[in-house]
Design a protein around this motif. Structure first.
Motif, PDB file in Angstrom:
ATOM      1  N   ASN A  38      -2.615  -1.618   2.521  1.00 23.04           N
ATOM      2  CA  ASN A  38      -2.281  -1.238   3.891  1.00 23.04           C
ATOM      3  C   ASN A  38      -3.101  -2.052   4.884  1.00 23.04           C
ATOM      4  N   ASP A  39      -2.476  -2.349   6.003  1.00 25.72           N
ATOM      5  CA  ASP A  39      -3.158  -2.978   7.134  1.00 25.72           C
ATOM      6  C   ASP A  39      -2.977  -2.115   8.363  1.00 25.72           C
ATOM      7  N   ILE A  40      -4.090  -1.793   9.034  1.00 22.34           N
ATOM      8  CA  ILE A  40      -4.017  -1.163  10.346  1.00 22.34           C
ATOM      9  C   ILE A  40      -3.798  -2.275  11.363  1.00 22.34           C
ATOM     10  N   LEU A  41      -2.742  -2.158  12.138  1.00 24.53           N
ATOM     11  CA  LEU A  41      -2.412  -3.180  13.119  1.00 24.53           C
ATOM     12  C   LEU A  41      -2.465  -2.603  14.528  1.00 24.53           C
ATOM     13  N   GLU A  42      -2.713  -3.458  15.479  1.00 22.73           N
ATOM     14  CA  GLU A  42      -2.620  -3.090  16.882  1.00 22.73           C
ATOM     15  C   GLU A  42      -1.228  -3.462  17.395  1.00 22.73           C
ATOM     16  N   ARG A  60       7.091  -5.538  -4.139  1.00 25.02           N
ATOM     17  CA  ARG A  60       7.244  -6.528  -5.215  1.00 25.02           C
ATOM     18  C   ARG A  60       7.157  -5.818  -6.553  1.00 25.02           C
ATOM     19  N   GLU A  61       8.015  -6.211  -7.476  1.00 22.92           N
ATOM     20  CA  GLU A  61       7.991  -5.646  -8.828  1.00 22.92           C
ATOM     21  C   GLU A  61       7.627  -6.738  -9.804  1.00 22.92           C
ATOM     22  N   ASP A  62       6.726  -6.425 -10.722  1.00 19.96           N
ATOM     23  CA  ASP A  62       6.309  -7.394 -11.730  1.00 19.96           C
ATOM     24  C   ASP A  62       5.953  -6.657 -13.013  1.00 19.96           C
ATOM     25  N   GLU A  81       4.027  -3.336  -6.344  1.00 22.61           N
ATOM     26  CA  GLU A  81       2.995  -3.545  -5.321  1.00 22.61           C
ATOM     27  C   GLU A  81       3.673  -3.458  -3.954  1.00 22.61           C
ATOM     28  N   ILE A  82       3.129  -2.589  -3.106  1.00 24.82           N
ATOM     29  CA  ILE A  82       3.700  -2.352  -1.781  1.00 24.82           C
ATOM     30  C   ILE A  82       2.672  -2.696  -0.712  1.00 24.82           C
ATOM     31  N   ASP A  83       3.098  -3.451   0.288  1.00 28.12           N
ATOM     32  CA  ASP A  83       2.293  -3.707   1.488  1.00 28.12           C
ATOM     33  C   ASP A  83       2.914  -2.911   2.629  1.00 28.12           C
ATOM     34  N   LYS A 139       4.627   2.688   8.581  1.00 30.11           N
ATOM     35  CA  LYS A 139       5.815   1.975   8.115  1.00 30.11           C
ATOM     36  C   LYS A 139       5.710   1.858   6.600  1.00 30.11           C
ATOM     37  N   LEU A 140       6.504   2.676   5.901  1.00 33.12           N
ATOM     38  CA  LEU A 140       6.424   2.820   4.454  1.00 33.12           C
ATOM     39  C   LEU A 140       7.704   2.305   3.800  1.00 33.12           C
ATOM     40  N   LYS A 141       7.615   2.035   2.500  1.00 34.83           N
ATOM     41  CA  LYS A 141       8.831   1.812   1.703  1.00 34.83           C
ATOM     42  C   LYS A 141       9.329   3.175   1.218  1.00 34.83           C
ATOM     43  N   SER A 142      10.621   3.343   1.187  1.00 37.09           N
ATOM     44  CA  SER A 142      11.206   4.629   0.827  1.00 37.09           C
ATOM     45  C   SER A 142      11.081   4.901  -0.669  1.00 37.09           C
ATOM     46  N   LYS A 143      11.222   6.166  -1.006  1.00 36.37           N
ATOM     47  CA  LYS A 143      11.250   6.557  -2.417  1.00 36.37           C
ATOM     48  C   LYS A 143      12.416   5.878  -3.126  1.00 36.37           C
ATOM     49  N   ALA A 144      13.543   5.787  -2.430  1.00 39.63           N
ATOM     50  CA  ALA A 144      14.719   5.145  -3.025  1.00 39.63           C
ATOM     51  C   ALA A 144      14.442   3.685  -3.360  1.00 39.63           C
ATOM     52  N   ALA A 145      13.700   2.983  -2.497  1.00 39.37           N
ATOM     53  CA  ALA A 145      13.381   1.577  -2.738  1.00 39.37           C
ATOM     54  C   ALA A 145      12.462   1.436  -3.953  1.00 39.37           C
ATOM     55  N   ILE A 146      11.513   2.352  -4.093  1.00 38.55           N
ATOM     56  CA  ILE A 146      10.597   2.314  -5.237  1.00 38.55           C
ATOM     57  C   ILE A 146      11.372   2.576  -6.527  1.00 38.55           C
TER      58      ILE A 146
END
Length: 472
Positions: A300-304, A316-318, A323-325, A352-359
């Motif tokens: 995670n990155d905290i952004l302004e 990304r899947e490997d 791995e989620i950013d 701003k997350l990736k959804s459960k469906a995407a995972i």
């Protein structure tokens, strides 16, 4: 006469007249022997010196030192200020000497507004130490030139314990480098007390003072406060080695006891930010992963702003690992650093997350039921309750107003989500309504996104230990 000189003479005359208006009531010590010290009291805003007679007396009874007291009073509009304070302290010292005090060990002790001005004044003065009651230092503890004790009421409705926790956090760091820090700059969480229990006067309705109902009687509060003050001044000024040893052992115990009450606040505060990342964003992303959380690594990155608005999470899947950013933006109440009636926790956390469906899709699994942003607010409350001390939870369950988690405000575009704030309002409780944007894994440009504006666990904790306990 030159206009500038006229103004200067007018200011000098006004200053002298104002300073002369401040008086001091001298209270004689009750001990015939012992190391001699004097407590010079500076009252809170719109309060009177006489309100501190009782705490002065209880400190005298608690101490083996020969304790004098000077109660300053008569500030302009009963509002202690830097302009009058030097004259007030000088007048108090003069009165103490005239009454027979020989020592020059003067300790400034200020309540609320009085603590603010005495803390600043103590940097360069005749004072040998400072005690703050329902106030805190506006600078680092270790750089303060004289010993200073900070007494924070656990149920202070005006100076939040969640502000003073910053000083305790600093003390923890200082103590890890020097054990003497807990004797020289102790920060104490006074259990079950409120802002007005540092003084004694006729009760004022809490809806006027904004204070919180205490768990202890005024007499019990004064006795506890006196205990802390005595340990500090004895450790600092006694010439009796046994007294100093006993006082320092007591300060060690007080430090440990205070840490138990500060620790839940520190734990929830730590979920906001760790370096450049938001731990809460990592926790809730893995919560979305559900039973697959053990194969999901989250960065995670905290952004302004405006960088956060432009950002998009990635996945990304490997070899069966994901791995989620993701990104977070943390917004606080305007001016919260200076207005300590306001929560010190975030106003909202934007995720701003990736959804459960995407995972699940990346793992070749069925989509499953998508968690709501509301469920993240419920999870925040669960974390806050689980971190709290048992008596704090009992207090909340007994007399705290509840939190009601409303269904999400669903938005249909990123711009709509960005422009819609987390919805919170108070009545018989606190209502919290998250803002959500959920997109399909096939959505162009926003593939498998789940955006949430949610309540921080720290805000949930502040509700439990402070705001829910206020008289609405």
């Amino acid at each position: 006469m030159f206009p500038f000189l006229q103004k200067l003479l007018w200011f000098m005359a006004t200053f002298a007249a104002a300073s002369a208006a401040v008086t001091s009531e001298i209270i004689q010590p009750i001990r015939q022997s012992g190391d001699e010290v004097a407590l010079i009291f500076v009252p809170g805003a719109f309060q009177r010196g006489q309100y501190y007679r009782e705490i002065a007396r209880v400190i005298q009874e608690a101490s083996q030192l020969r304790v004098w007291a000077a109660l300053t009073d008569g500030y302009d509009s009963n509002y202690p200020n830097p302009r009058q304070l030097p004259g007030a302290v000088e007048g108090a010292i003069k009165g103490l000497k005239q009454a027979g005090m020989i020592s020059e060990t003067y300790i400034g002790i200020g309540h609320s507004r009085g603590g603010v001005v005495i803390g600043s004044y103590g940097r360069s003065s005749q004072l040998k130490a400072v005690v703050l009651m329902g106030a805190f230092l506006n600078s680092t503890l270790k750089d303060y030139p004289i010993p200073i004790l900070t007494l924070a009421a656990e149920l202070d409705g005006r100076v939040r314990i969640t502000r003073v926790v910053n000083d305790f956090e600093e003390l923890l760091d200082d103590a890890s480098q020097s054990k003497d820090a807990i004797f020289r700059t102790p920060v104490i969480n006074v259990q079950g007390t409120n802002h007005l229990q540092f003084e004694t006067r006729s009760p004022i309705p809490r809806n006027i003072t904004l204070d919180i109902k205490s768990d202890v009687t005024d007499a019990e509060a004064l006795k506890t406060i006196a205990h802390y003050v005595n340990s500090f001044i004895t450790s600092t000024f006694s010439t009796d080695a046994t007294q100093v040893k006993d006082a320092q052992e007591q300060l060690k115990d007080d430090f440990t006891d205070s840490r138990k009450r500060f620790q839940p606040i520190l734990d929830m505060k730590a979920l906001e930010e760790n370096g450049d990342s938001c731990p809460w964003a990592i926790i809730v992303q893995q919560y979305f992963a559900g039973k697959f959380a053990d194969v999901v690594v989250v960065n995670n990155d905290i952004l302004e702003l405006p960088e956060f608005n432009k950002s998009k999470p990635s996945l990304r899947e490997d070899k069966g690992k994901i791995e989620i950013d993701n990104t977070a933006f943390i917004e606080f109440e305007e001016g919260y650093e200076y207005n300590f009636l306001e929560p010190q926790s975030p106003k909202e956390i934007r995720l701003k997350l990736k959804s459960k469906a995407a995972i699940n899709d990346a793992l070749c699994q069925a989509p499953g039921k998508e968690p709501s942003c509301r469920s993240l607010n419920e999870l925040a409350m669960e974390y806050a309750l689980n971190s709290s001390n048992g008596y704090a939870v009992d207090r909340y369950n007994l007399r705290g107003r509840p939190i009601f988690f409303e269904d999400d405000i669903m938005t249909s575009s990123e711009n709509e989500w960005l422009s819609t704030p987390l919805n919170m309002w108070e009545d018989d409780g606190l209502h919290v309504q998250a803002v959500a944007l959920v997109t399909s894994i096939n959505s162009p440009k926003l593939e498998g996104m789940h955006y949430c504006k949610v309540m921080a666990p720290y805000r949930a904790l502040e509700w439990i230990i402070i705001d829910s306990l206020r008289d609405y």
